[in-house]
Design an enzyme around this catalytic site. Structure first.
Site, short mmCIF file in Angstrom:
data_model
loop_
_atom_site.label_atom_id
_atom_site.label_comp_id
_atom_site.label_asym_id
_atom_site.label_seq_id
_atom_site.Cartn_x
_atom_site.Cartn_y
_atom_site.Cartn_z
N ALA A 49 0.98 -1.17 -0.45
CA ALA A 49 -0.31 -0.22 0.42
C ALA A 49 1.02 1.85 0.16
CB ALA A 49 -1.58 0.13 1.48
N ASP A 111 6.79 -8.24 6.69
CA ASP A 111 6.94 -9.04 5.20
C ASP A 111 5.27 -10.03 4.73
OD1 ASP A 111 6.94 -11.06 3.31
OD2 ASP A 111 8.22 -12.21 4.67
N LEU A 139 1.96 -6.21 -4.62
CA LEU A 139 3.61 -6.67 -4.06
C LEU A 139 4.33 -6.24 -5.58
CD1 LEU A 139 3.27 -9.25 -1.29
CD2 LEU A 139 2.95 -6.93 -1.34
N ALA A 140 4.88 -5.83 -4.84
CA ALA A 140 6.31 -6.51 -6.37
C ALA A 140 7.13 -6.15 -5.26
CB ALA A 140 6.18 -4.95 -7.11
N TYR A 225 1.44 -5.84 -15.22
CA TYR A 225 1.53 -4.86 -16.50
C TYR A 225 1.09 -6.24 -17.20
CZ TYR A 225 4.20 -2.63 -19.97
OH TYR A 225 4.74 -2.20 -21.32
N TYR A 235 8.96 -9.61 -21.50
CA TYR A 235 8.21 -10.13 -20.54
C TYR A 235 6.80 -11.46 -20.56
CZ TYR A 235 6.29 -7.22 -16.29
OH TYR A 235 6.02 -6.41 -15.58
#
Length: 400
Positions: A49, A111, A139-140, A225, A235
């Site tokens: 967030a 975490d 999350l990234a 993405y 990708y």
């Protein structure tokens, strides 16, 4: 202390608390000036967030839909002598503005992959909110310690089945260079799916569902993405693409799970933007610099807040959502406009070290990158003395 940007590779190692707050305020002002989200969520959990799209989701929910929000992230506080992470300052600013508006806003630092943080989140929802009606998964992370095995797994950005060479932009030296990536091993592919695929999203929904903290009609979405042909080799057709395909698989069982209570689950596809994650992908700075120039010329350029506010208003809570044949919600359709992509592709091979600033919007790219860390924000005095030790009242910090 007086804080100036210090960039190393694709990370700025300094952050500006006042700049981060001003950046959050700009995003809030965008949402409030564009009007409320009809039938929007009221009690929202955002996993991831503190920056980028996750932060934009938290802002859109709180200021576009008057929602109470609980945010989960992994950030570091500042001290008197050292700045904290941008995500810490963003979250402090968000909570300040949300609280001023009379909204509940609380954060959990830790975490998100761990069972412990999931349990702390459930306990906090039970105590403070009762149930949530939207769960945003954003999350990234480059690695994940698996909660069941204790093994730490890393994600890899590599092609599959072939060596790929492509043009990249060294953002430090401001020169173009060819980058060659060797194909991923099966172990690397599996690791990338474990970190960036849908397993942890599924674990979150399972845990929340079993604990009885999902409201009837609750929705969940995971941000992703996909990109276009020009990025597909590394990708969509690479190791990261396998993780994205895993999201598409996992969402089906999550959707069935939530549909039993009148809810829904969707993968939401967002456009390419400058984030700490995207700046680490070798071809993205050049692609983004070309994309920015083209989309600014056509008047369709958007950042995180425009994308997510539009996603909420038009698709997640809109009467006529933008849905593709896979059932994903699409907010990236302006980026994928054939005329936009054709122009990016046409210019791709013509960019040189000499015409970089003429053919692309590398200036805009660099500005957006520094804005992630609280720099290059209009109206901020960067020569002023600031206190890097910014508190987040009421934060539940599982890292201490």
């Amino acid at each position: 202390m007086i804080i100036k940007p210090r960039v190393r590779g694709f990370i700025c190692v300094t952050t500006h608390p006042v700049g981060c707050e001003a950046n959050v305020k700009e995003q809030i002002d965008y949402v409030t000036s564009h009007g409320p989200i009809a039938n929007g969520p009221k009690k929202v959990l955002v996993i991831g967030a503190s920056t980028g799209y996750g932060l934009a989701a938290r802002i859109s929910a709180a200021f576009g839909s008057d929602a109470d929000t609980l945010g989960v992230f992994f950030e570091r506080a500042g001290s008197e002598t050292k700045p904290g992470t941008a995500g810490w300052y963003n979250s402090a600013a968000f909570e300040k503005f949300a609280t001023e508006k009379g909204r509940y806003a609380r954060s959990i630092n830790g975490d998100a992959f761990s069972d412990h943080v999931k349990q702390v989140t459930i306990d906090t929802i039970k105590q403070d909110l009762g149930k949530v009606d939207l769960v945003v998964y954003s999350l990234a992370a480059p690695r994940r310690t698996h909660p069941k095995t204790g093994e730490t797994i890393s994600s890899t950005l590599k092609p599959i089945g072939k060596t790929v060479t492509f043009r990249g932009l060294d953002t430090d030296k401001e020169v173009l260079r060819d980058v060659t990536l060797e194909p991923a091993t099966q172990e690397e592919i599996d690791g990338t799916v474990a970190v960036m695929g849908g397993e942890d999203w599924q674990m979150w929904i399972d845990a929340l569902d079993e604990a009885g903290v999902l409201a009837d009609g609750a929705k969940t979405t995971a941000f992703t993405y996909l990109g276009e042909q020009i990025t597909h080799d590394i990708y969509w057709n690479g190791s990261i693409g396998e993780a994205k395909k895993d999201l598409d698989k996992k969402v089906l069982s999550i959707r069935d799970q939530l549909a039993a209570h009148g809810g829904d689950a969707r993968v939401s596809v967002l456009k390419a933007v400058v984030t700490q994650a995207s700046s680490a992908i070798p071809m993205m700075p050049l692609y983004l610099s070309l994309l920015f120039k083209t989309m600014k010329e056509t008047g369709t350029h958007e950042g995180c807040i425009e994308q997510v506010y539009g996603l909420f208003k038009d698709s997640l809570y809109g009467a006529t959502p933008h849905v593709d044949e896979e059932g994903r919600l699409r907010a990236d359709y302006k980026e994928l406009d054939p005329q936009v992509q054709a122009k990016v592709v046409a210019q791709w091979d013509h960019v040189t070290n000499d015409n970089l600033y003429e053919l692309t919007d590398f200036t805009g790219y660099k500005t957006e990158f520094l804005r992630l860390f609280g720099f290059e924000i209009a109206g901020v005095d960067y020569d002023a003395d600031v206190n890097p030790d910014v508190k987040i009242p009421g934060i539940i910090d599982t890292t201490v």
